[in-house]
Design an enzyme around this catalytic site. Structure first.
Site, PDB file in Angstrom:
ATOM      1  N   GLU A 197      34.016  11.573  47.722  1.00 26.07           N
ATOM      2  CA  GLU A 197      35.215  10.956  47.112  1.00 26.07           C
ATOM      3  C   GLU A 197      35.411  11.410  45.660  1.00 26.07           C
ATOM      4  O   GLU A 197      35.839  10.647  44.791  1.00 26.07           O
ATOM      5  CB  GLU A 197      35.179   9.435  47.276  1.00 26.07           C
TER       6      GLU A 197
HETATM    7  N1  COS Z   1      47.778   9.161  41.550  1.00 22.04           N
HETATM    8  C1  COS Z   1      48.986   9.660  41.796  1.00 22.04           C
HETATM    9  N2  COS Z   1      49.311  10.974  41.633  1.00 22.04           N
HETATM   10  C2  COS Z   1      48.329  11.776  41.193  1.00 22.04           C
HETATM   11  C3  COS Z   1      47.039  11.321  40.919  1.00 22.04           C
HETATM   12  C4  COS Z   1      46.772   9.948  41.104  1.00 22.04           C
HETATM   13  N3  COS Z   1      45.558   9.421  40.887  1.00 22.04           N
HETATM   14  N4  COS Z   1      46.282  12.378  40.513  1.00 22.04           N
HETATM   15  C5  COS Z   1      47.087  13.451  40.528  1.00 22.04           C
HETATM   16  N5  COS Z   1      48.322  13.079  40.945  1.00 22.04           N
HETATM   17  C6  COS Z   1      49.495  13.921  41.088  1.00 22.04           C
HETATM   18  C7  COS Z   1      49.879  14.561  39.770  1.00 22.04           C
HETATM   19  O1  COS Z   1      50.728  13.717  39.002  1.00 22.04           O
HETATM   20  C8  COS Z   1      50.616  15.805  40.228  1.00 22.04           C
HETATM   21  O2  COS Z   1      51.927  15.498  40.616  1.00 22.04           O
HETATM   22  P1  COS Z   1      53.213  16.048  39.813  1.00 22.04           P
HETATM   23  O3  COS Z   1      53.069  17.550  39.785  1.00 22.04           O
HETATM   24  O4  COS Z   1      54.374  15.563  40.604  1.00 22.04           O
HETATM   25  O5  COS Z   1      53.133  15.430  38.446  1.00 22.04           O
HETATM   26  C9  COS Z   1      49.872  16.180  41.487  1.00 22.04           C
HETATM   27  O6  COS Z   1      49.208  15.000  41.953  1.00 22.04           O
HETATM   28  C10 COS Z   1      48.848  17.261  41.280  1.00 22.04           C
HETATM   29  O7  COS Z   1      47.971  16.842  40.259  1.00 22.04           O
HETATM   30  P2  COS Z   1      47.145  17.828  39.367  1.00 22.04           P
HETATM   31  O8  COS Z   1      48.029  18.910  38.832  1.00 22.04           O
HETATM   32  O9  COS Z   1      46.374  17.005  38.393  1.00 22.04           O
HETATM   33  O10 COS Z   1      46.205  18.494  40.462  1.00 22.04           O
HETATM   34  P3  COS Z   1      44.910  19.372  40.333  1.00 22.04           P
HETATM   35  O11 COS Z   1      44.970  20.452  41.321  1.00 22.04           O
HETATM   36  O12 COS Z   1      44.682  19.741  38.886  1.00 22.04           O
HETATM   37  O13 COS Z   1      43.756  18.389  40.843  1.00 22.04           O
HETATM   38  C11 COS Z   1      42.132  16.673  40.761  1.00 22.04           C
HETATM   39  C12 COS Z   1      43.500  17.150  40.302  1.00 22.04           C
HETATM   40  C13 COS Z   1      41.023  17.623  40.381  1.00 22.04           C
HETATM   41  C14 COS Z   1      41.897  15.345  40.034  1.00 22.04           C
HETATM   42  C15 COS Z   1      42.179  16.433  42.293  1.00 22.04           C
HETATM   43  O14 COS Z   1      42.324  17.652  42.985  1.00 22.04           O
HETATM   44  C16 COS Z   1      40.976  15.714  42.840  1.00 22.04           C
HETATM   45  O15 COS Z   1      40.840  14.491  42.686  1.00 22.04           O
HETATM   46  N6  COS Z   1      40.091  16.466  43.524  1.00 22.04           N
HETATM   47  C17 COS Z   1      38.965  15.874  44.195  1.00 22.04           C
HETATM   48  C18 COS Z   1      39.338  15.450  45.564  1.00 22.04           C
HETATM   49  C19 COS Z   1      38.252  14.673  46.184  1.00 22.04           C
HETATM   50  O16 COS Z   1      37.959  13.572  45.790  1.00 22.04           O
HETATM   51  N7  COS Z   1      37.643  15.271  47.214  1.00 22.04           N
HETATM   52  C20 COS Z   1      36.672  14.614  47.978  1.00 22.04           C
HETATM   53  C21 COS Z   1      37.226  14.471  49.340  1.00 22.04           C
HETATM   54  S1  COS Z   1      37.187  12.900  49.971  1.00 22.04           S
HETATM   55  S2  COS Z   1      35.305  12.692  50.503  1.00 22.04           S
END
Ligand code: COS
Length: 380
Positions: A363
């Site tokens: 996660e």
């Molecule tokens: N709530 C709502 N929207 C969100 C958000 C959140 N918590 N986090 C990101 N977003 C939105 C952003 O606002 C963006 O949208 P807009 O372009 O419309 O503004 C979009 O999602 C993409 O966000 P961002 O540009 O920050 O994406 P990145 O590729 O930089 O990735 C991370 C962000 C690294 C935080 C994300 O990819 C992540 O959480 N990765 C891990 C996933 C994970 O937990 N994997 C485990 C699998 S489950 S066991």
């Protein structure tokens, strides 16, 4: 500010503690060895309301708050983190995702059975090449008008073999990047949906982790969650709540190991006295107690933010980052306090040490939590 739990919260915590002691503790070592978790125990957790803790009673849930959720997660995790991950995924990834973003029809059809534990759910985001970099989804969902066709592979899926309902994230329009991603409800048994063999894992070995294959799986359009292109935000919003659950799991693993180490140190004698009387051990206990209490405050704060309707992206990331670090460090210390016995399965702490590691990975890894937190502080 009031740090006291309410009478109701204390009752919920005690019910979870009692269930963990009487139902989960017997057989936990055997389940870890055999990599199994009986349906009977899942059914009992459903009867206690643990499978739909925060779900509105009109959809079969327990209607409790997030504080209750983390209290239950902590108590289950002290004894059996394999049980608690099933609870966490079903509650905060699957039930929450459907309740917050599903249509009324989707809630009636799927949520009502998931919230009672009659059905179990899985959340399918990770892929062989898309774990942390979650926007790089290779699984495709092609829009065919009245249905989508899903192709691809999902990895390390908790409840992967035993679920009835799978929330699957897939790329519909690669040209749109994360805005071309959708989330779908896929049912077990849909033609072309295959469950791969169970993973042989370091920890949480009782939990059911599989690779899933989708070969031309036809999913009706009404099974898409939210508007077209909502899938990535769906995953991010849902995972923020999931991280509160995993933070509480890490807290429980740390607290469980600490309680065992404290008890052992008061019984085991060396150099003429109980080992807790040696400063080398006493200082370890002091560090453990302090760090676990700090982790608990972060976990409670994240749950409180959720209950208040505050944004909890950062508080859940901080809680998970810190609690998982505490779990890893202090389960190692608990093994150390147990000496040679700590290396033996019947003393439980080696299992807790193995279970702790995954809380720094799933996660969202600790590194991902630091991305979320650092982006948040820079934006403030
Ligand atoms: N709530 C709502 N929207 C969100 C958000 C959140 N918590 N986090 C990101 N977003 C939105 C952003 O606002 C963006 O949208 P807009 O372009 O419309 O503004 C979009 O999602 C993409 O966000 P961002 O540009 O920050 O994406 P990145 O590729 O930089 O990735 C991370 C962000 C690294 C935080 C994300 O990819 C992540 O959480 N990765 C891990 C996933 C994970 O937990 N994997 C485990 C699998 S489950 S066991």
């Amino acid at each position: 500010m009031d740090f006291n739990l309410t009478e109701e919260h204390l009752m919920i915590r005690d019910a979870a503690r009692d269930f963990a002691q009487t139902e989960l503790l017997p057989g936990v070592i055997e389940r870890d060895n055999a990599q199994t978790f009986p349906d009977e125990l899942v059914r009992k957790m459903g009867e206690l309301g643990f499978m739909g803790i925060m779900v509105d009673p009109k959809y079969g849930g327990s209607g409790m708050d997030a504080i209750s959720y983390v209290l239950i997660m902590e108590e289950l995790s002290k004894i059996d983190a394999s049980a608690s991950v099933m609870v966490s995924v079903n509650n905060s990834l699957v039930c929450y995702g459907l309740e917050a973003f599903g249509t009324e029809d989707q809630k009636q059809k799927y949520l009502t059975k998931l919230a009672t534990g009659e059905n179990i759910g899985a959340f399918c985001l990770s892929e062989p090449e898309a774990g942390s970099d979650a926007t790089s989804q290779k699984t495709t969902a092609i829009d065919m008008g009245d249905h989508y066709v899903i192709n691809g592979t999902k990895n390390w899926i908790t409840n992967g073999g035993r679920s009835d309902v799978y929330l699957v994230i897939a790329q519909t329009d690669r040209g749109k990047g994360h805005r071309g991603i959708n989330a779908f409800i896929v049912e077990k048994g849909m033609p072309g949906f295959d469950i791969g063999p169970k993973e042989d894992k370091l920890g949480i070995r009782g939990s059911d982790t599989h690779t899933l294959q989708f070969n031309d799986v036809k999913v009706p359009k009404e099974n898409r969650i939210g508007e077209d292109g909502f899938g990535f935000k769906f995953a991010m919003k849902t995972l923020s709540g999931g991280r509160i659950g995993i933070a509480a799991q890490a807290l429980g693993i740390a607290a469980g190991a600490y309680e065992l180490a404290l008890k052992y140190s008061k019984e085991r004698k060396a150099f003429g006295t109980e080992i807790c009387n040696h400063q080398a051990i006493a200082f370890k206990l002091a560090d453990m107690y302090t760090d676990i209490e700090a982790a608990r405050l972060l976990v409670m704060k994240a749950a409180w933010d959720k209950d208040q309707g505050n944004n909890y992206d950062m508080s859940s990331a901080m809680a998970k980052l810190y609690a998982s670090k505490v779990a890893m460090e202090h389960t190692v210390e608990a093994v150390q306090i147990h000496g040679g016995n700590g290396f033996v399965k019947e003393y439980h702490v080696e299992r807790l040490m193995r279970d702790a590691k995954i809380t720094q990975i799933y996660e969202g890894t600790s590194e991902i939590q630091k991305i979320v937190i650092s982006r948040g502080v820079i934006k403030e």
